[in-house]
Scaffold this active site. Structure first.
Site, PDB file in Angstrom:
ATOM      1  N   ALA A 117       0.685  -1.198  -0.094  1.00 39.12           N
ATOM      2  CA  ALA A 117      -0.046   0.036  -0.234  1.00 39.12           C
ATOM      3  C   ALA A 117       0.900   1.038  -0.055  1.00 39.12           C
ATOM      4  O   ALA A 117       1.243   1.751   1.226  1.00 39.12           O
ATOM      5  CB  ALA A 117      -0.983   0.074   1.235  1.00 39.12           C
ATOM      6  N   GLU A 299       3.032  -9.129 -13.982  1.00 32.68           N
ATOM      7  CA  GLU A 299       1.999 -10.338 -14.342  1.00 32.68           C
ATOM      8  C   GLU A 299       2.470 -11.058 -15.558  1.00 32.68           C
ATOM      9  O   GLU A 299       2.381 -12.300 -15.787  1.00 32.68           O
ATOM     10  CB  GLU A 299       0.717  -9.624 -14.624  1.00 32.68           C
ATOM     11  CG  GLU A 299      -0.428 -10.499 -15.100  1.00 32.68           C
ATOM     12  CD  GLU A 299      -1.702  -9.947 -14.952  1.00 32.68           C
ATOM     13  OE1 GLU A 299      -2.157 -10.024 -13.788  1.00 32.68           O
ATOM     14  OE2 GLU A 299      -2.292  -9.427 -16.206  1.00 32.68           O
ATOM     15  N   ASP A 322     -14.186  -9.880 -10.863  1.00 34.14           N
ATOM     16  CA  ASP A 322     -14.378  -8.416 -11.333  1.00 34.14           C
ATOM     17  C   ASP A 322     -15.968  -8.200 -11.310  1.00 34.14           C
ATOM     18  O   ASP A 322     -16.362  -8.837 -12.707  1.00 34.14           O
ATOM     19  CB  ASP A 322     -13.702  -8.254 -12.538  1.00 34.14           C
ATOM     20  CG  ASP A 322     -14.066  -6.797 -13.114  1.00 34.14           C
ATOM     21  OD1 ASP A 322     -14.771  -5.921 -12.234  1.00 34.14           O
ATOM     22  OD2 ASP A 322     -13.246  -6.370 -14.250  1.00 34.14           O
TER      23      ASP A 322
HETATM   24  N1  UDP Z   1       0.607  -0.203  -5.902  1.00 30.82           N
HETATM   25  C1  UDP Z   1       0.941   0.577  -4.787  1.00 30.82           C
HETATM   26  N2  UDP Z   1       0.869   1.880  -4.990  1.00 30.82           N
HETATM   27  C2  UDP Z   1       0.853   2.414  -6.521  1.00 30.82           C
HETATM   28  C3  UDP Z   1       0.821   1.595  -7.232  1.00 30.82           C
HETATM   29  C4  UDP Z   1       0.797   0.159  -7.142  1.00 30.82           C
HETATM   30  O1  UDP Z   1       0.640   0.317  -3.537  1.00 30.82           O
HETATM   31  O2  UDP Z   1       0.941   3.695  -6.381  1.00 30.82           O
HETATM   32  C5  UDP Z   1       0.381  -1.761  -5.391  1.00 30.82           C
HETATM   33  C6  UDP Z   1      -0.835  -2.129  -5.002  1.00 30.82           C
HETATM   34  O3  UDP Z   1      -0.730  -3.139  -3.945  1.00 30.82           O
HETATM   35  C7  UDP Z   1      -1.654  -2.411  -6.135  1.00 30.82           C
HETATM   36  C8  UDP Z   1      -0.354  -3.376  -6.831  1.00 30.82           C
HETATM   37  O4  UDP Z   1       0.565  -2.468  -6.461  1.00 30.82           O
HETATM   38  O5  UDP Z   1      -2.606  -3.328  -5.567  1.00 30.82           O
HETATM   39  C9  UDP Z   1      -0.572  -3.336  -8.195  1.00 30.82           C
HETATM   40  O6  UDP Z   1      -0.950  -2.258  -9.017  1.00 30.82           O
HETATM   41  P1  UDP Z   1      -2.524  -1.951  -9.509  1.00 30.82           P
HETATM   42  O7  UDP Z   1      -3.413  -2.589  -8.727  1.00 30.82           O
HETATM   43  O8  UDP Z   1      -2.629  -0.521  -9.731  1.00 30.82           O
HETATM   44  O9  UDP Z   1      -2.284  -2.984 -10.815  1.00 30.82           O
HETATM   45  P2  UDP Z   1      -3.359  -3.525 -11.696  1.00 30.82           P
HETATM   46  O10 UDP Z   1      -4.284  -4.470 -10.810  1.00 30.82           O
HETATM   47  O11 UDP Z   1      -4.347  -2.477 -12.356  1.00 30.82           O
HETATM   48  O12 UDP Z   1      -2.870  -4.341 -12.642  1.00 30.82           O
END
Ligand code: UDP
Ligand code: MN
Length: 351
Positions: A117, A299, A322
């Site tokens: 976080a 990923e 989702d």
């Molecule tokens: N994250 C964070 N701060 C940020 C960007 C990402 O803490 O500014 C962490 C957070 O746990 C987030 C994860 O990295 O859930 C993956 O990023 P995000 O959920 O935005 O990616 P997506 O689900 O869109 O692939």
């Protein structure tokens, strides 16, 4: 004149009758396509019970819905319940939660849940994530939440159930959100080395932008655990978004890949998660040297890893759903839900 009028109004009626459903369909195209997509059948589990590679006593009681003898209210014949290499794919209705909980109580199972976080993500998501995890994640078992953040003073003070605790792990805030996401691999590996391996048999690694809504229990534990991405489990493989750039370590050829896995949830024994995170971190750093970045960052690297090292357990999208996908008859219970996405502006340092 009268006849013309009658014919015209009949024509108008006909046009209306035909166009209304078409308009309805067109207006709802994204939902309509997703609904139709849901009708594309998944593969079938074709192994016998004896051919499965099952991790523990709980898994041996799984009901794969393979033949008449197994058919009961406790079976799933509408979905793929195992992979070709013998790993179970866990769906609601295949397992008895009490059997798993009893096995893991006997084994004194303890679980680490890592969550990042960083920056605004803490304010927006962390509290709901933790409160809902207390209600649904490995309830009754010792769990330590490893919260990686750059703003520890903002971690919400929560009363956790007995045997459960929260440990703050300091991390640097990378300026690009892609790096925040990718560098999780290194931080998790290091945390396994320093703390987790001494305190927990199992580790789950999750995105923070989600909220638990149903049991996410010991049935999800295994040696190495991957999750089917909610958007891809009914899609044809040519639509999977693996990295296709041969210069990247995450590159996958058209013929490669078993499933499209979601990096928002993965886990396993600490030994396996150490190997997963260490390898992904190394391939990510190799890309940085070249310099190239995989299409979907960590990923893409995780998908490459799980193609080369098959997971021993796969979670159905019930474990990370989702709701914007709409109705799917095979999702009996959504155990963890995606939260609304933050815009790119709010990710990282906002640049
Ligand atoms: N994250 C964070 N701060 C940020 C960007 C990402 O803490 O500014 C962490 C957070 O746990 C987030 C994860 O990295 O859930 C993956 O990023 P995000 O959920 O935005 O990616 P997506 O689900 O869109 O692939
Ligand atoms: Mn996310």
């Amino acid at each position: 004149m009268a006849r013309f009028g009658t014919r015209t109004s009949a024509l108008i009626k006909k046009v209306l009758v035909l166009s209304l459903p078409t308009l309805f369909f067109v207006y709802h195209i994204p939902y309509s396509i997703r609904f139709l997509e849901g009708l594309i059948p998944m593969g079938k589990c074709e192994l016998s019970h004896a051919d499965m590679k099952l991790d523990n006593a709980g898994d041996k009681g799984l009901n794969f819905g393979l033949n008449q003898n197994y058919l009961s209210s406790q079976s799933r014949t509408d979905v793929q319940t195992c992979t070709y290499w013998g790993a179970p794919i866990i769906w609601d209705g295949m397992f008895n939660p009490d059997v798993y909980d009893r096995t893991h109580t006997k084994d004194h199972t303890s679980v680490a849940l890592t969550v990042f976080a960083v920056g605004r993500y803490l304010d927006v998501y962390l509290k709901d994530f933790l409160i809902s995890a207390e209600l649904h994640f490995m309830v009754g078992f010792p769990v330590t939440y490893y919260v990686f953040t750059d703003v520890p003073e903002k971690i919400p003070a929560l009363k956790l159930a007995s045997g459960r605790e929260l440990k703050f792990m300091p991390v640097k805030r990378h300026s690009r959100w892609q790096d925040i996401s990718m560098m999780r691999m290194k931080s998790i590996r290091d945390a396994i080395d320093s703390y987790i391996q001494h305190n927990h048999q199992y580790v789950f690694c999750m995105d923070v932008d989600q909220v638990f809504r149903g049991r996410f229990g010991t049935e999800a534990l295994g040696d190495s655990v991957a999750l089917l991405h909610a958007h891809y489990y009914h899609r044809f493989r040519r639509m999977w978004t693996y990295d296709r750039n041969p210069k990247s370590q995450a590159y996958m050829a058209d013929s490669q890949g078993d499933f499209y896995y979601h990096a928002a949830v993965f886990g396993g024994s600490w030994q396996s998660v150490k190997q997963i995170t260490d390898t992904c971190y190394r391939t990510i750093m190799e890309d940085k040297k070249n310099p190239v970045e995989a299409l979907w960052h960590d990923e893409s690297h995780l998908n490459k890893y799980f193609w080369k090292h098959k997971p021993s357990k796969v979670l159905s999208p019930e474990y990370c759903w989702d709701t914007s996908i709409g109705y799917r008859s095979d999702i009996h219970i959504a155990r963890l839900l995606w939260q609304k996405k933050l815009s790119d502006r709010l990710r990282g340092t906002g640049s």
